[in-house]
Motif scaffolding. Structure first.
Motif, PDB file in Angstrom:
ATOM      1  N   ARG A  37      48.000  43.467  37.150  1.00 50.67           N
ATOM      2  CA  ARG A  37      47.134  42.304  36.923  1.00 50.67           C
ATOM      3  C   ARG A  37      47.095  41.401  38.146  1.00 50.67           C
ATOM      4  NH1 ARG A  37      49.493  39.510  31.928  1.00 50.67           N
ATOM      5  NH2 ARG A  37      47.919  37.946  32.474  1.00 50.67           N
ATOM      6  N   LEU A  38      48.254  41.203  38.776  1.00 49.05           N
ATOM      7  CA  LEU A  38      48.293  40.375  39.979  1.00 49.05           C
ATOM      8  C   LEU A  38      47.458  41.009  41.094  1.00 49.05           C
ATOM      9  CD1 LEU A  38      52.079  39.429  39.972  1.00 49.05           C
ATOM     10  CD2 LEU A  38      50.165  37.844  39.691  1.00 49.05           C
ATOM     11  N   ALA A  39      47.605  42.319  41.276  1.00 49.71           N
ATOM     12  CA  ALA A  39      46.842  43.009  42.318  1.00 49.71           C
ATOM     13  C   ALA A  39      45.349  42.924  42.046  1.00 49.71           C
ATOM     14  CB  ALA A  39      47.287  44.471  42.409  1.00 49.71           C
TER      15      ALA A  39
ATOM     16  N   VAL B 180      46.682  54.629  37.376  1.00 53.55           N
ATOM     17  CA  VAL B 180      46.843  55.559  38.503  1.00 53.55           C
ATOM     18  C   VAL B 180      48.128  55.316  39.280  1.00 53.55           C
ATOM     19  CG1 VAL B 180      44.341  55.728  38.777  1.00 53.55           C
ATOM     20  CG2 VAL B 180      45.626  54.147  40.225  1.00 53.55           C
ATOM     21  N   GLY B 181      48.810  54.186  39.025  1.00 48.92           N
ATOM     22  CA  GLY B 181      49.980  53.842  39.815  1.00 48.92           C
ATOM     23  C   GLY B 181      51.274  54.383  39.239  1.00 48.92           C
ATOM     24  N   LYS B 182      52.354  54.070  39.922  1.00 48.28           N
ATOM     25  CA  LYS B 182      53.679  54.389  39.426  1.00 48.28           C
ATOM     26  C   LYS B 182      54.005  53.432  38.284  1.00 48.28           C
ATOM     27  CE  LYS B 182      55.125  55.785  44.055  1.00 48.28           C
ATOM     28  NZ  LYS B 182      56.037  55.497  45.201  1.00 48.28           N
ATOM     29  N   PRO B 183      55.043  53.742  37.492  1.00 40.67           N
ATOM     30  CA  PRO B 183      55.360  52.852  36.372  1.00 40.67           C
ATOM     31  C   PRO B 183      55.562  51.398  36.778  1.00 40.67           C
ATOM     32  CG  PRO B 183      56.559  54.913  36.178  1.00 40.67           C
ATOM     33  CD  PRO B 183      55.860  54.952  37.514  1.00 40.67           C
ATOM     34  N   ASP B 184      56.101  51.140  37.969  1.00 34.33           N
ATOM     35  CA  ASP B 184      56.358  49.754  38.355  1.00 34.33           C
ATOM     36  C   ASP B 184      55.092  49.014  38.775  1.00 34.33           C
ATOM     37  OD1 ASP B 184      57.685  50.311  41.749  1.00 34.33           O
ATOM     38  OD2 ASP B 184      55.859  50.972  40.751  1.00 34.33           O
ATOM     39  N   THR B 185      53.928  49.699  38.812  1.00 34.27           N
ATOM     40  CA  THR B 185      52.671  49.009  39.115  1.00 34.27           C
ATOM     41  C   THR B 185      51.915  48.652  37.845  1.00 34.27           C
ATOM     42  OG1 THR B 185      51.348  51.029  39.295  1.00 34.27           O
ATOM     43  CG2 THR B 185      52.453  50.232  41.306  1.00 34.27           C
ATOM     44  N   ALA B 186      52.471  49.006  36.688  1.00 33.18           N
ATOM     45  CA  ALA B 186      51.797  48.702  35.427  1.00 33.18           C
ATOM     46  C   ALA B 186      52.041  47.238  35.062  1.00 33.18           C
ATOM     47  CB  ALA B 186      52.300  49.626  34.331  1.00 33.18           C
ATOM     48  N   GLY B 187      51.287  46.766  34.071  1.00 35.90           N
ATOM     49  CA  GLY B 187      51.527  45.435  33.540  1.00 35.90           C
ATOM     50  C   GLY B 187      51.217  44.322  34.501  1.00 35.90           C
TER      51      GLY B 187
ATOM     52  N   GLU C  65      38.250  42.004  36.443  1.00 34.04           N
ATOM     53  CA  GLU C  65      39.663  41.951  36.821  1.00 34.04           C
ATOM     54  C   GLU C  65      40.517  42.764  35.846  1.00 34.04           C
ATOM     55  OE1 GLU C  65      42.868  38.410  36.664  1.00 34.04           O
ATOM     56  OE2 GLU C  65      41.057  38.003  37.859  1.00 34.04           O
ATOM     57  N   GLN C  66      40.250  42.604  34.551  1.00 37.83           N
ATOM     58  CA  GLN C  66      41.037  43.331  33.550  1.00 37.83           C
ATOM     59  C   GLN C  66      40.805  44.836  33.654  1.00 37.83           C
ATOM     60  OE1 GLN C  66      43.440  42.086  31.282  1.00 37.83           O
ATOM     61  NE2 GLN C  66      43.805  44.287  31.363  1.00 37.83           N
ATOM     62  N   ALA C  67      39.538  45.235  33.857  1.00 40.33           N
ATOM     63  CA  ALA C  67      39.238  46.660  34.005  1.00 40.33           C
ATOM     64  C   ALA C  67      39.948  47.245  35.218  1.00 40.33           C
ATOM     65  CB  ALA C  67      37.731  46.872  34.115  1.00 40.33           C
ATOM     66  N   LEU C  68      39.959  46.500  36.321  1.00 40.40           N
ATOM     67  CA  LEU C  68      40.638  46.981  37.522  1.00 40.40           C
ATOM     68  C   LEU C  68      42.145  47.050  37.296  1.00 40.40           C
ATOM     69  CD1 LEU C  68      40.690  47.875  40.449  1.00 40.40           C
ATOM     70  CD2 LEU C  68      40.582  45.459  41.136  1.00 40.40           C
ATOM     71  N   ALA C  69      42.706  46.050  36.625  1.00 39.22           N
ATOM     72  CA  ALA C  69      44.141  46.074  36.330  1.00 39.22           C
ATOM     73  C   ALA C  69      44.501  47.295  35.497  1.00 39.22           C
ATOM     74  CB  ALA C  69      44.552  44.795  35.600  1.00 39.22           C
ATOM     75  N   ASP C  70      43.671  47.607  34.496  1.00 37.72           N
ATOM     76  CA  ASP C  70      43.919  48.789  33.674  1.00 37.72           C
ATOM     77  C   ASP C  70      43.869  50.061  34.526  1.00 37.72           C
ATOM     78  OD1 ASP C  70      44.126  47.161  31.473  1.00 37.72           O
ATOM     79  OD2 ASP C  70      42.078  47.535  30.772  1.00 37.72           O
ATOM     80  N   ALA C  71      42.896  50.113  35.449  1.00 38.81           N
ATOM     81  CA  ALA C  71      42.763  51.292  36.308  1.00 38.81           C
ATOM     82  C   ALA C  71      43.955  51.421  37.245  1.00 38.81           C
ATOM     83  CB  ALA C  71      41.467  51.209  37.111  1.00 38.81           C
ATOM     84  N   LEU C  72      44.390  50.323  37.829  1.00 42.91           N
ATOM     85  CA  LEU C  72      45.533  50.363  38.739  1.00 42.91           C
ATOM     86  C   LEU C  72      46.804  50.762  38.000  1.00 42.91           C
ATOM     87  CD1 LEU C  72      44.854  47.140  40.843  1.00 42.91           C
ATOM     88  CD2 LEU C  72      44.674  49.508  41.637  1.00 42.91           C
TER      89      LEU C  72
ATOM     90  N   GLY D  51      43.745  40.679  40.273  1.00 46.22           N
ATOM     91  CA  GLY D  51      43.290  39.311  40.463  1.00 46.22           C
ATOM     92  C   GLY D  51      43.049  38.988  41.918  1.00 46.22           C
ATOM     93  N   GLN D  52      43.931  39.479  42.790  1.00 46.61           N
ATOM     94  CA  GLN D  52      43.760  39.238  44.221  1.00 46.61           C
ATOM     95  C   GLN D  52      42.509  39.931  44.759  1.00 46.61           C
ATOM     96  OE1 GLN D  52      47.621  39.370  46.571  1.00 46.61           O
ATOM     97  NE2 GLN D  52      48.340  40.088  44.574  1.00 46.61           N
ATOM     98  N   VAL D  53      42.290  41.180  44.349  1.00 49.73           N
ATOM     99  CA  VAL D  53      41.123  41.924  44.837  1.00 49.73           C
ATOM    100  C   VAL D  53      39.830  41.246  44.390  1.00 49.73           C
ATOM    101  CG1 VAL D  53      39.833  44.077  44.611  1.00 49.73           C
ATOM    102  CG2 VAL D  53      42.296  44.149  45.030  1.00 49.73           C
ATOM    103  N   VAL D  54      39.735  40.897  43.113  1.00 48.50           N
ATOM    104  CA  VAL D  54      38.513  40.275  42.590  1.00 48.50           C
ATOM    105  C   VAL D  54      38.274  38.926  43.255  1.00 48.50           C
ATOM    106  CG1 VAL D  54      37.439  39.298  40.520  1.00 48.50           C
ATOM    107  CG2 VAL D  54      38.569  41.523  40.406  1.00 48.50           C
ATOM    108  N   ALA D  55      39.344  38.155  43.477  1.00 48.10           N
ATOM    109  CA  ALA D  55      39.192  36.867  44.143  1.00 48.10           C
ATOM    110  C   ALA D  55      38.710  37.037  45.579  1.00 48.10           C
ATOM    111  CB  ALA D  55      40.513  36.105  44.124  1.00 48.10           C
TER     112      ALA D  55
END
Length: 211
Positions: free
Chosen positions: A160-162, A149-156, A139-146, A164-168
């Motif tokens: 992490r929320l996104a 690659v995302g816009k500034p408002d997708t960071a942090g 989950e943490q690795a995916l959050a870092d990747a997202l 967490g949802q994907v991994v779940a």
């Protein structure tokens, strides 16, 4: 120098797999709790200190197959995604490809060895608990990747929320596939429903909760 380093790394990976495979064979034969680390070390022909250099905890001996997948979702987003394909679409396609390949990580495998391993895993509380730690790192690795690659408002927090949802979602889909196969259905019988469930799950991730 690089050739020597490559050879050392290959030998380390071979030792890593050999120790884990010896451990899994013993766990399947006797049960996880009935096997000591000393028995595993003896079966793998290594010392206990060597074993612990590769596997910090006994549970890790059984879960190296999941460790190999820890950064898989992150790699899909950063390295394996075609230009212009949104990260969620790439992750969806990757999961469907795993279903088609009957990748054990998707739960859609009825091979005898995979079934035995899953029974060992889901029947051992300490292994299930350790698996959640692996999923947390994924989950943490995916959050870092997202976030990367995302816009500034997708960071942090949003990333992490996104993540967490994907991994779940992937965990729930895999557990449902495993539950049905453990109940006696074949992978081929479950496959159409598994694909439909994956499509539904990723649609909900994309569009939000129904209703």
């Amino acid at each position: 120098m690089s050739g020597g380093t490559g050879l050392r790394e290959r030998k380390k990976r071979q030792t890593y797999r050999a120790i884990s495979e010896a451990a899994i064979a013993l766990f399947l034969e006797k049960g996880f709790d009935a096997v000591s680390v000393a028995e595993v070390a003896a079966a793998a022909d290594v010392s206990k200190p060597t074993l612990f250099r590769y596997f910090p905890a006994k549970e890790d001996l059984a879960l190296h197959r999941f460790a190999d997948h820890e950064d898989e979702a992150a790699r899909v987003v950063t390295a394996a995604r075609a230009e212009g394909v949104p990260p969620l679409d790439a992750l969806h396609r990757h999961f469907l490809d795993g279903l088609e390949r009957r990748d054990p990580v998707t739960g859609l495998s009825d091979e005898a060895g995979v079934l035995a391993f899953h029974r060992l895993l889901y029947g051992t509380p300490s292994l299930v608990a350790r698996l959640y730690a692996y999923q947390g790192r994924s989950e943490q690795a995916l959050a870092d990747a997202l976030g990367a690659v995302g816009k500034p408002d997708t960071a942090g927090l949003a990333a992490r929320l996104a993540a967490g949802q994907v991994v779940a979602v992937q965990r729930i889909l895999a557990e449902e596939n495993w539950r049905r196969i453990a109940g006696g259905e074949s992978a081929d019988d479950v496959a159409p429903d598994a694909v439909a469930a994956a499509d539904l799950a990723f649609a909900q991730l994309r569009d939000g909760f129904p209703g």
